[in-house]
Design a protein around this motif. Structure first.
Motif, short mmCIF file in Angstrom:
data_model
loop_
_atom_site.label_atom_id
_atom_site.label_comp_id
_atom_site.label_asym_id
_atom_site.label_seq_id
_atom_site.Cartn_x
_atom_site.Cartn_y
_atom_site.Cartn_z
N SER A 151 1.90 -94.80 53.77
CA SER A 151 0.49 -94.13 53.60
C SER A 151 0.02 -94.02 52.36
O SER A 151 0.97 -93.45 51.65
CB SER A 151 -0.08 -93.21 54.82
N TRP A 152 -1.20 -94.29 51.78
CA TRP A 152 -1.81 -93.53 50.35
C TRP A 152 -0.76 -93.93 49.50
O TRP A 152 -0.45 -92.97 48.75
CB TRP A 152 -2.11 -92.24 50.62
N LEU A 153 -0.38 -95.25 49.37
CA LEU A 153 0.75 -95.63 48.37
C LEU A 153 0.06 -95.61 46.95
O LEU A 153 -1.09 -95.74 46.67
CB LEU A 153 1.11 -97.04 48.69
N TYR A 154 0.97 -94.82 45.99
CA TYR A 154 0.57 -94.78 44.66
C TYR A 154 1.58 -95.10 43.69
O TYR A 154 2.81 -94.79 43.97
CB TYR A 154 -0.26 -93.52 44.34
N SER A 155 1.47 -95.48 42.48
CA SER A 155 2.48 -95.68 41.44
C SER A 155 1.85 -95.93 40.14
O SER A 155 0.74 -95.91 40.10
CB SER A 155 3.27 -96.85 41.88
N GLU A 156 2.65 -96.39 39.07
CA GLU A 156 2.04 -96.69 37.73
C GLU A 156 1.79 -98.12 37.79
O GLU A 156 0.90 -98.47 36.85
CB GLU A 156 3.04 -96.12 36.77
N PHE A 157 1.87 -98.69 38.85
CA PHE A 157 1.23 -100.10 38.95
C PHE A 157 0.04 -100.37 39.78
O PHE A 157 -0.14 -99.56 40.63
CB PHE A 157 2.54 -100.93 39.64
N GLY A 158 -0.60 -101.40 39.45
CA GLY A 158 -1.90 -101.80 40.27
C GLY A 158 -2.80 -100.58 40.19
O GLY A 158 -2.99 -99.84 39.46
N TYR A 162 -4.43 -92.44 42.55
CA TYR A 162 -3.79 -91.72 41.26
C TYR A 162 -4.60 -92.13 39.99
O TYR A 162 -4.91 -91.34 39.07
CB TYR A 162 -2.40 -91.92 41.41
N LYS A 163 -4.50 -93.43 39.87
CA LYS A 163 -4.86 -93.90 38.42
C LYS A 163 -6.32 -93.89 38.30
O LYS A 163 -6.82 -93.77 37.38
CB LYS A 163 -4.47 -95.53 38.29
N THR A 164 -6.99 -94.14 39.44
CA THR A 164 -8.38 -94.03 39.47
C THR A 164 -9.07 -92.85 39.04
O THR A 164 -9.83 -92.47 38.49
CB THR A 164 -9.06 -94.17 40.67
#
Length: 261
Positions: A151-158, A162-164
């Motif tokens: 769920s709710w995956l985030y990373s420095e990619f794509g 988090y990035k938004t």
């Protein structure tokens, strides 16, 4: 050497696996993006499996745009359901263990407690329905498989929440984020390590698993955490939004109870 095919290699999880692949010297990786391998193309997939002599396939390929899926239902099901069936059939034919990534959105969000692997899915949007259909196809086909819901995956990619949030701090003086949905944010690197750990340890705990980072929070709570982690909590005002403008219905509670067997 254990040979591993990774589909959807340009996505968050695919890139996270590429980032940590060198930490697993006993594993040999073959990364395929959507241009290298179209999982909806039966002939293309069959040729790649027949020529690859893989031991595992980590299927990261997916249609993940929850909003767009409502108006592109055919495309969502083509990738998340028919494409997954294509992968599963070829895994079985070629004696390959499948590790497939699924989602918390297979649930309707009406349960107050975290969802376990024994809870009955009931998706309320096209994306969730298409992912559930993919799970069902895998279960119908003989063979070894792991289905891992996250769920709710985030990373420095794509593109991810988090990035938004970090991007919006550069343009918005006030940040409005809903507190009407609860889930477990999960860093793609942690999921990648879990998946590769299953392979590296030669796990035989096949079947359905839930994996998250384990801490439940609302989108508002997650935004607050993101700002704090980046020293931005005083740079703008964070406000709770009562209404989340979205075309797709989303589960109010999609917290997953982590389970490994």
């Amino acid at each position: 050497m254990t040979r591993i095919l990774v589909t959807g290699a340009n996505g968050q999880l695919g890139q996270s696996i590429q980032r940590i692949a060198s930490n697993y010297p006993a594993l040999e990786f073959f990364f395929k993006n959507s241009k290298d391998m179209d999982i909806t193309d039966t002939q293309n997939v069959a040729e790649i499996f027949e020529n690859g002599h893989y031991h595992y396939c980590i299927n990261c390929a997916a249609y993940t745009n929850v909003e767009q899926a409502e108006s592109e239902q055919k495309k969502a099901f083509a990738v998340n359901a028919e494409g997954v069936r294509n992968i599963a059939e070829n895994c079985f034919k070629n004696d390959v263990t499948l590790i497939h990534i699924s989602t918390d959105y297979v649930f309707d969000g009406e349960k107050k407690e975290p969802y376990t692997i024994n809870d009955k899915p009931n998706p309320i949007n096209v994306y969730g329905a298409s992912k559930l259909k993919g799970e069902q196809y895998i279960r119908e086909i003989p063979g070894r498989y792991f289905i891992i819901r996250t769920s709710w995956l985030y990373s420095e990619f794509g593109n991810n929440f988090y990035k938004t949030i970090l991007k919006k701090t550069k343009t918005d003086k006030v940040l409005r984020v809903t507190d009407k949905q609860k889930g477990c944010p999960t860093h793609a690197k942690n999921l990648a390590n879990f998946v590769l750990g299953l392979i590296d340890s030669r796990s035989t705990h096949y079947g359905l698993h839930h994996f998250t980072d384990g801490e439940a929070m609302t989108w508002y709570g997650f935004a607050k955490r993101i700002l704090a982690e980046n020293g931005l909590e005083n740079s703008l005002r964070l406000k709770k939004a009562k209404n989340y403008r979205t075309f797709a219905r989303r589960p109010k509670n999609s917290v997953l109870a982590t389970s490994y067997n």
